[in-house]
Write a protein that holds these residues in place. Structure first.
Motif, short mmCIF file in Angstrom:
data_model
loop_
_atom_site.label_atom_id
_atom_site.label_comp_id
_atom_site.label_asym_id
_atom_site.label_seq_id
_atom_site.Cartn_x
_atom_site.Cartn_y
_atom_site.Cartn_z
N ASP A 192 34.12 45.25 44.89
CA ASP A 192 34.86 45.38 43.64
C ASP A 192 34.94 46.84 43.19
O ASP A 192 36.02 47.35 42.85
CB ASP A 192 34.18 44.51 42.57
CG ASP A 192 35.02 44.43 41.31
OD1 ASP A 192 36.19 44.03 41.42
OD2 ASP A 192 34.50 44.77 40.23
N LEU A 196 38.24 47.02 46.37
CA LEU A 196 38.64 45.89 47.23
C LEU A 196 38.63 44.60 46.42
O LEU A 196 37.91 44.49 45.42
CB LEU A 196 37.66 45.77 48.40
CG LEU A 196 37.56 47.00 49.32
CD1 LEU A 196 36.41 46.83 50.31
CD2 LEU A 196 38.88 47.21 50.07
N ASP A 197 39.39 43.63 46.90
CA ASP A 197 39.42 42.33 46.23
C ASP A 197 38.24 41.49 46.74
O ASP A 197 38.18 41.17 47.93
CB ASP A 197 40.76 41.65 46.56
CG ASP A 197 40.85 40.26 45.93
OD1 ASP A 197 39.91 39.87 45.20
OD2 ASP A 197 41.86 39.58 46.18
N GLN A 199 37.70 38.42 46.56
CA GLN A 199 38.19 37.18 47.20
C GLN A 199 38.51 37.44 48.67
O GLN A 199 38.26 36.60 49.53
CB GLN A 199 39.47 36.67 46.51
CG GLN A 199 39.29 36.29 45.06
CD GLN A 199 38.65 34.91 44.89
OE1 GLN A 199 38.26 34.26 45.86
NE2 GLN A 199 38.51 34.49 43.65
N THR A 200 39.08 38.63 48.94
CA THR A 200 39.40 38.96 50.34
C THR A 200 38.10 39.17 51.12
O THR A 200 38.00 38.78 52.29
CB THR A 200 40.29 40.22 50.40
OG1 THR A 200 41.38 40.04 49.50
CG2 THR A 200 40.83 40.47 51.80
#
Ligand SMILES: NC(=O)C1=CN([C@@H]2O[C@H](COP(=O)(O)OP(=O)(O)OC[C@H]3O[C@@H](n4cnc5c(N)ncnc54)[C@H](OP(=O)(O)O)[C@@H]3O)[C@@H](O)[C@H]2O)C=CC1
Ligand SMILES: O=CCCC(=O)O
Length: 292
Positions: A192, A196-197, A199-200
């Motif tokens: 985070d 970056l996401d 979830q990914t």
């Protein structure tokens, strides 16, 4: 088959409910009596004390929070020891250390009863679905007698030999799990914070060599900041503490587990002890979802 069940917390409620649904006659007891109500609606009988349950049943199962609770239910007035005698069995499925389990075993067997420790891997949902992994040790004959109940509560049972081996195996497993949960929390935060996401990240982890049911189950709820308890954080910290003591006893250096224990302690100090153990994420998390 008449079985006793002591301790109707998250796990005990689900496990005893499964026994009832599969035709066992179950007599239950819980320190907070009102937790027996739902089981009674499904056909359980209530025993007034642990001793009363043990007197009524050929064998009695316990699922209690920690060593202090496990000892209290056995040794206090109207406890298990006041009901146990030759021909009766006591099966403690709580997660405790081998010293606690041995103390209980010695007291039960001194009164002619038989004893099995049988802590479990798997949490609330596996308990509801009868998919626990049972780590039994102690009296082999009692293990064999309890197999019909274990087959209902679990997907696989191990018999690990003398009393203490079940407790130790469970602590080793939960030490690994608690350490993994902390690495996972740091990974979510690092993803985070570095743009970056998260979830990914979950999708990437799930396709690789460290894919596992815990990341798959807990990842989405951790990102939402939802820590509804399946495995209370205070119990995970108890398991880290007991595993570290086992490491101490055996001169095994455990710097990763020691750091994880500190994180769980920190989470307790933040008032998160009754939340799910995944709430340890809050010790490193800076971004808060708007729903939390
Ligand atoms: N939740 C999970 O995912 C898993 C938990 N475990 C282990 O199983 C055990 C139970 O866990 P869980 O069901 O989650 O815990 P809960 O906190 O939901 O339930 C704890 C139970 O212990 C009872 N208890 C606590 N202190 C005492 C005492 N002094 N005397 C009598 N009874 C007492 C509580 O009674 P009361 O209702 O009155 O408070 C309750 O029935 C723990 O050892 C835990 O580590 C193992 C695998 C998975
Ligand atoms: O002791 C709790 C274990 C939880 C799990 O195995 O998912």
């Amino acid at each position: 088959m008449e079985v006793g069940f002591l301790g109707l917390g998250i796990m005990g409620k689900a496990m005893s409910m499964n026994l009832l649904k599969h035709g066992f006659k179950v007599t239950v007891w819980n320190r907070t009596l009102s937790k027996c109500d739902e089981l009674v609606e499904h056909g359980a009988t209530v025993g007034e004390t642990p001793a009363a349950v043990v007197k009524k049943c050929k064998y009695t199962i316990a699922m209690l929070s920690d060593p202090a609770a496990a000892l209290a239910v056995v040794f206090e007035k109207d406890g298990v020891l006041d009901g146990i005698c030759s021909g009766k069995g006591y099966i403690d499925m709580s997660t405790v250390d081998d010293e606690t389990s041995t103390k209980i075993s010695e007291a039960i067997t001194a009164k002619g009863g038989s004893f099995l420790e049988a802590p479990v891997s798997g949490s609330k949902k596996p308990a509801e679905d009868g998919q626990l992994v049972i780590l039994a040790a102690g009296e082999k004959a009692l293990y064999e007698e309890a197999i019909p109940a274990f087959d209902i509560m679990g997907k696989k049972s191990f018999f690990l030999g003398p009393v203490g081996n079940g407790a130790k195996m469970k602590l080793v497993v939960n030490m690994v799990m608690g350490s993994m949960m902390n690495a996972f929390s740091e990974g979510l935060e690092l993803a985070d914070k570095s743009g970056l996401d998260p979830q990914t990240l979950l999708a990437v982890l799930d396709l690789g060599a460290i894919s596992n049911p815990m990341f798959r189950l807990k990842g989405p709820t951790m990102i939402q900041g939802n820590y509804s308890p399946a495995f209370p954080l205070k119990h995970q910290q108890k398991d880290m503490r007991l595993a570290l003591a086992l490491g101490d006893e055996n001169a095994v250096p455990m710097p990763v587990a020691a750091a994880a224990n500190e994180a769980f302690k920190k989470a307790r100090s933040m008032g998160l002890g009754d939340k799910d153990f995944s709430a340890v994420y809050e010790t490193v998390r800076q971004f808060k979802p708007s729903s939390s």
